[in-house]
Design a protein around this motif. Structure first.
Motif, PDB file in Angstrom:
ATOM      1  N   ASP A  44       0.655  -0.989  -0.234  1.00 14.97           N
ATOM      2  CA  ASP A  44       0.029   0.469   0.501  1.00 14.97           C
ATOM      3  C   ASP A  44       0.875   1.283  -0.087  1.00 14.97           C
ATOM      4  OD1 ASP A  44      -2.159   2.239   0.694  1.00 14.97           O
ATOM      5  OD2 ASP A  44      -2.983   0.943   2.178  1.00 14.97           O
ATOM      6  N   ALA A 104      -0.526   4.266   0.040  1.00 12.56           N
ATOM      7  CA  ALA A 104      -0.816   5.370   0.992  1.00 12.56           C
ATOM      8  C   ALA A 104       0.317   5.004   2.598  1.00 12.56           C
ATOM      9  CB  ALA A 104      -1.732   5.909   1.204  1.00 12.56           C
ATOM     10  N   TYR A 105       0.420   3.377   2.875  1.00  9.18           N
ATOM     11  CA  TYR A 105       0.456   3.349   3.892  1.00  9.18           C
ATOM     12  C   TYR A 105       2.166   4.208   4.362  1.00  9.18           C
ATOM     13  CZ  TYR A 105       1.739   0.374   8.235  1.00  9.18           C
ATOM     14  OH  TYR A 105       2.111  -0.106   9.413  1.00  9.18           O
ATOM     15  N   TYR A 155       2.944   7.406   4.949  1.00  8.59           N
ATOM     16  CA  TYR A 155       2.507   7.418   6.242  1.00  8.59           C
ATOM     17  C   TYR A 155       3.763   7.235   6.428  1.00  8.59           C
ATOM     18  CZ  TYR A 155       2.331   7.234  11.015  1.00  8.59           C
ATOM     19  OH  TYR A 155       2.149   7.236  12.520  1.00  8.59           O
ATOM     20  N   LEU A 156       4.132   5.446   6.579  1.00  5.11           N
ATOM     21  CA  LEU A 156       5.735   5.055   7.042  1.00  5.11           C
ATOM     22  C   LEU A 156       6.712   6.526   6.503  1.00  5.11           C
ATOM     23  CD1 LEU A 156       4.869   1.519   6.984  1.00  5.11           C
ATOM     24  CD2 LEU A 156       4.937   2.786   8.833  1.00  5.11           C
ATOM     25  N   GLU A 205       8.395   9.744   8.799  1.00  2.00           N
ATOM     26  CA  GLU A 205       9.308   8.969   9.543  1.00  2.00           C
ATOM     27  C   GLU A 205      10.937   9.441   9.501  1.00  2.00           C
ATOM     28  OE1 GLU A 205       8.365   5.211  11.948  1.00  2.00           O
ATOM     29  OE2 GLU A 205      10.303   5.389  12.664  1.00  2.00           O
ATOM     30  N   ILE A 239      15.590   0.999  13.695  1.00  2.05           N
ATOM     31  CA  ILE A 239      14.291   1.585  12.653  1.00  2.05           C
ATOM     32  C   ILE A 239      14.102   0.299  12.167  1.00  2.05           C
ATOM     33  CG2 ILE A 239      13.971   2.758  10.641  1.00  2.05           C
ATOM     34  CD1 ILE A 239      15.381   5.077  12.130  1.00  2.05           C
ATOM     35  N   ASN A 292      13.727  -2.830  12.230  1.00  2.00           N
ATOM     36  CA  ASN A 292      13.769  -3.697  13.233  1.00  2.00           C
ATOM     37  C   ASN A 292      12.262  -3.509  14.316  1.00  2.00           C
ATOM     38  OD1 ASN A 292      15.595  -5.465  13.654  1.00  2.00           O
ATOM     39  ND2 ASN A 292      16.799  -5.201  15.440  1.00  2.00           N
ATOM     40  N   ALA A 293      11.610  -2.323  13.519  1.00  2.00           N
ATOM     41  CA  ALA A 293      10.417  -2.226  14.248  1.00  2.00           C
ATOM     42  C   ALA A 293       9.531  -2.615  12.365  1.00  2.00           C
ATOM     43  CB  ALA A 293      10.490  -0.466  14.654  1.00  2.00           C
ATOM     44  N   LEU A 294      10.201  -2.705  11.623  1.00  2.00           N
ATOM     45  CA  LEU A 294       9.306  -2.336  10.447  1.00  2.00           C
ATOM     46  C   LEU A 294       9.064  -4.342  10.003  1.00  2.00           C
ATOM     47  CD1 LEU A 294      11.025  -0.411   8.610  1.00  2.00           C
ATOM     48  CD2 LEU A 294       9.221   0.429   9.449  1.00  2.00           C
ATOM     49  N   GLU A 327       5.613  -3.765   6.233  1.00  2.00           N
ATOM     50  CA  GLU A 327       5.798  -2.074   5.889  1.00  2.00           C
ATOM     51  C   GLU A 327       7.365  -1.132   5.048  1.00  2.00           C
ATOM     52  OE1 GLU A 327       3.789  -1.705  10.646  1.00  2.00           O
ATOM     53  OE2 GLU A 327       5.958  -2.657  10.385  1.00  2.00           O
ATOM     54  N   LYS A 351       3.046  14.145  13.215  1.00  2.00           N
ATOM     55  CA  LYS A 351       3.007  13.235  11.907  1.00  2.00           C
ATOM     56  C   LYS A 351       1.630  13.140  11.968  1.00  2.00           C
ATOM     57  CE  LYS A 351       7.745  13.939  10.545  1.00  2.00           C
ATOM     58  NZ  LYS A 351       8.611  13.214   9.821  1.00  2.00           N
ATOM     59  N   PHE A 389      -3.753   5.105   9.975  1.00  4.36           N
ATOM     60  CA  PHE A 389      -2.952   3.860  10.207  1.00  4.36           C
ATOM     61  C   PHE A 389      -2.508   4.261  10.983  1.00  4.36           C
ATOM     62  CE2 PHE A 389      -2.172   5.599   5.843  1.00  4.36           C
ATOM     63  CZ  PHE A 389      -2.722   4.185   4.725  1.00  4.36           C
ATOM     64  N   LYS A 410       2.596   5.440  14.658  1.00  5.20           N
ATOM     65  CA  LYS A 410       4.164   5.241  15.089  1.00  5.20           C
ATOM     66  C   LYS A 410       5.484   6.158  15.086  1.00  5.20           C
ATOM     67  CE  LYS A 410       5.420   0.679  12.371  1.00  5.20           C
ATOM     68  NZ  LYS A 410       6.123   0.074  12.354  1.00  5.20           N
ATOM     69  N   GLN A 412      12.562   3.625  18.781  1.00  2.65           N
ATOM     70  CA  GLN A 412      11.489   4.005  18.219  1.00  2.65           C
ATOM     71  C   GLN A 412      10.255   3.485  19.172  1.00  2.65           C
ATOM     72  OE1 GLN A 412      13.449   4.361  15.521  1.00  2.65           O
ATOM     73  NE2 GLN A 412      11.532   4.316  14.815  1.00  2.65           N
ATOM     74  N   THR A 455       9.245   0.078  21.673  1.00  3.85           N
ATOM     75  CA  THR A 455       9.620  -1.559  20.973  1.00  3.85           C
ATOM     76  C   THR A 455      11.175  -1.235  20.298  1.00  3.85           C
ATOM     77  OG1 THR A 455       9.055  -0.331  18.598  1.00  3.85           O
ATOM     78  CG2 THR A 455       7.122  -0.878  19.734  1.00  3.85           C
ATOM     79  N   SER A 456      12.467  -0.430  19.752  1.00  4.62           N
ATOM     80  CA  SER A 456      13.349  -0.600  20.200  1.00  4.62           C
ATOM     81  C   SER A 456      14.588   0.242  19.853  1.00  4.62           C
ATOM     82  CB  SER A 456      13.400  -1.358  18.464  1.00  4.62           C
ATOM     83  OG  SER A 456      13.855  -0.124  17.955  1.00  4.62           O
TER      84      SER A 456
END
Ligand SMILES: Cc1cc2nc3c(=O)[nH]c(=O)nc-3n(C[C@H](O)[C@H](O)[C@H](O)COP(=O)(O)OP(=O)(O)OC[C@H]3O[C@@H](n4cnc5c(N)ncnc54)[C@H](O)[C@@H]3O)c2cc1C
Lengths: 117, 424
Positions: free
Chosen positions: A43, A45-46, A49-50, A53, A98, A100-102, A106, B340, B356, B359, B379, B390-391
């Motif tokens: 996605d 759009a997702y 957003y991600l 960051e 970073i 590891n959090a995905l 994602e 954000k 969503f 994060k 994170q 979370t990490s």
């Protein structure tokens, strides 16, 4: 500056990460998870957003000061790089944390969005 | 996608679906209005993301008291002579010209939550559908007896960047070899946990560069331990041997007060004397958050960890230092990250935007010396109603010089990215 230079079988790596390795060795190591991720329902759009960051450090018009450009990079290259951070094959602690959090979805959505920038 | 948005929105607010069946911009006929108070790390980012992602469909007003924004981040490098003042000062021009944000320079004196208006000091008022408060901190001057706003002209805090930072720099530059600095460090919670210790490092760097190695810096700390303590202590030993002394509460017994004219800090066990005092008092959310009655007993604002929405008023988002953000430290990076999440939910509320799961992210770099950078970061996600990490990662004590230099260079890249992410 573009760090987009070592292309072998879908695996592109930055200079600092391939020191001393030959192109052949890289080809052997192409991660099968890349294709798995590419085949997921992704996605953009997702991903967008991600990616907001990531923009805190990787801005689109990066002057490449200590932080490489990721916008407009190849999709598989980005997936591979993030997997390498997860696997500790790359050593930057910030990027390891970073990555590891995905999860796979994602990573795929991010790469889809960023590669289109 | 709009169904999802409205469903989530309804859940958060506990309102009936009927009240929300029509998007706000249809009800009002006009564009939805988003007002942001405070054009700092949180507010500038929130305004930019709402404007950018709504592509003109939302009317965005940014209320900021000052004409330019000087970042607290890298202000210690300015004190150390590593950056100049202009390089840490930013204009709001691009936010207005490229993003169509209505930038209003003035002080927001009052929020009327039932009328949904913000009134400025000049008496003018602005309506909102959604309000973002990112006012940063106010200093509680009298948390250190003898300290006051007036005393800060003699013993600067420099914990809000701008004239105070310039004043501290002037006073540091005027010192001679053998002169001493005494810093009164702040109690938790305060903005930028490693900030005081990075500042001490940069002061020592300045002295060392000027050959003032007989000068000393003493930190009187109300806390028994501090952020990245091992890394800082080792760094001071390495770069500035004998110049920095940290005094914990079990040694000084408690801070009794300061006399800025005499240049003294009195504690239970001893009186410390400095040519220059740098007093950093306790902190609370900026005044507007108190006026709007969004704060709890801690002096900061509780938020919904999924969205950064105030727990008190569903039309208001509180981000940055003014919020209670669980495990996240009060940093510019955190404020930018929270902005954000808030922007996404605001667009979900007023513009049918997709939402969503939140994060969040933070990294705090600190310069111990030039080319000697260390970092700590994490994170975060919303877990059981709280922002939880979370990490996480932190620089190691045994890193080589090349690694420390790379960390320092990374922070330059971050500053560049971060300020572009705020101001365009
Ligand atoms: C010495 C020091 C070093 C630091 N280093 C770092 C670092 O390296 N990395 C990092 O991430 N963070 C760092 N920080 C922390 C960082 O500066 C803050 O956490 C961050 O600025 C918080 O953002 P904010 O939006 O909450 O508040 P701010 O950035 O302070 O913005 C608030 C803005 O609101 C305005 N304002 C307030 N009230 C009103 C009102 N009623 N009407 C109109 N305008 C108003 C103010 O003028 C201000 O511009 C440091 C802080 C200090 C003091």
């Amino acid at each position: 500056m573009n760090r987009f230079f070592a292309l072998v079988g879908g695996a592109l790596l930055c200079a600092s990460c391939i020191a001393g390795e030959t192109a052949n060795k890289l080809a052997e190591k192409t991660d099968p998870r890349i294709d798995t991720i590419m085949a997921l329902q992704l996605d953009a759009a997702y991903g967008e957003y991600l990616a907001s960051e990531c923009a805190t450090c990787h801005n689109e018009t990066s002057t490449d000061q200590g932080i490489p450009t990721i916008h407009g990079q190849d999709q598989k290259y980005l997936i591979n790089a993030l997997l390498e951070y997860q696997d500790n094959k790359r050593t930057n602690e910030t990027m390891i944390s970073i990555a590891n959090a995905l999860n796979e979805e994602e990573i795929g959505s991010l790469a889809l969005y960023l590669s289109g920038q | 996608m709009s169904t999802l948005t409205r469903r989530q929105f309804t859940k958060v607010l506990g309102l009936g679906a009927a009240a929300l069946s029509v998007p706000i911009h249809v009800i009002g006929q006009a564009k939805p209005k988003v007002v942001v108070v405070g054009g700092g790390a949180g507010g500038a980012t929130a305004a930019r993301y709402v404007a950018m992602n709504s592509k003109g469909a939302v009317d965005v007003t940014l209320i900021e008291n000052s004409k330019t924004y000087t970042t607290c981040f890298f202000s210690n490098l300015y004190l150390g002579g590593v950056r100049d003042f202009d390089s840490i000062t930013h204009s709001y021009d691009t936010l207005a010209s490229e993003y169509g944000i209505n930038v209003v320079h003035g002080y927001a004196a009052e929020v009327d939550r039932s009328a949904k208006t913000v009134t400025l000091n000049d008496g003018s008022s602005i309506n909102y559908d959604r309000l973002v408060l990112s006012p940063g901190i106010d200093l509680i001057f009298d948390s250190v007896p003898g300290y006051s706003e007036e005393a800060a002209t003699i013993a600067p805090h420099a914990w809000q960047a701008g004239p105070q930072t310039q004043l501290l720099k002037e006073k540091l530059d005027a010192l001679s070899n053998g002169d001493s600095v005494v810093m009164v460090a702040p109690p938790n919670p305060y903005r930028c946990p490693p900030g005081p210790y990075e500042r001490v490092s940069m002061m020592a760097h300045l002295f060392k560069e000027k050959g003032m190695t007989d000068s000393t810096i003493t930190i009187i700390d109300p806390k028994p331990k501090f952020s990245k303590q091992g890394l800082f202590t080792a760094g001071w030993e390495k770069h500035y041997p004998g110049m920095v002394e940290w005094i914990s509460p079990d040694i000084h017994g408690g801070i009794v007060g300061v006399d800025v004219n005499a240049g003294t800090v009195e504690t239970d066990f001893d009186t410390f004397e400095g040519t220059l005092l740098n007093v950093i008092p306790a902190q609370r959310a900026g005044a507007i958050a108190h006026q709007a009655e969004l704060v709890d007993n801690s002096g900061f604002c509780q938020i919904n960890s999924d969205s950064m929405r105030s727990m008190v008023d569903e039309n208001i988002f509180v981000i940055g230092d003014a919020s209670i953000a669980g495990a996240m430290p009060k940093s510019g990076f955190s404020a930018n990250s929270q902005a954000k999440v808030a922007a996404m939910h605001i667009l979900g509320d007023v513009n049918d935007g997709k939402t969503f799961p939140a994060k969040y992210s933070n990294t705090c770099w600190s310069m111990i010396g030039t080319d000697d950078g260390v970092k700590v970061g994490a994170q975060y996600a919303s877990v059981d109603g709280k922002i939880a990490s979370t990490s996480t990662f932190v620089s190691q004590g045994d890193e080589d010089d090349a690694m420390r230099k790379a960390t320092f260079e990374e922070s330059l890249g971050w500053y560049d990215g971060m300020t572009k992410d705020m101001f365009g």
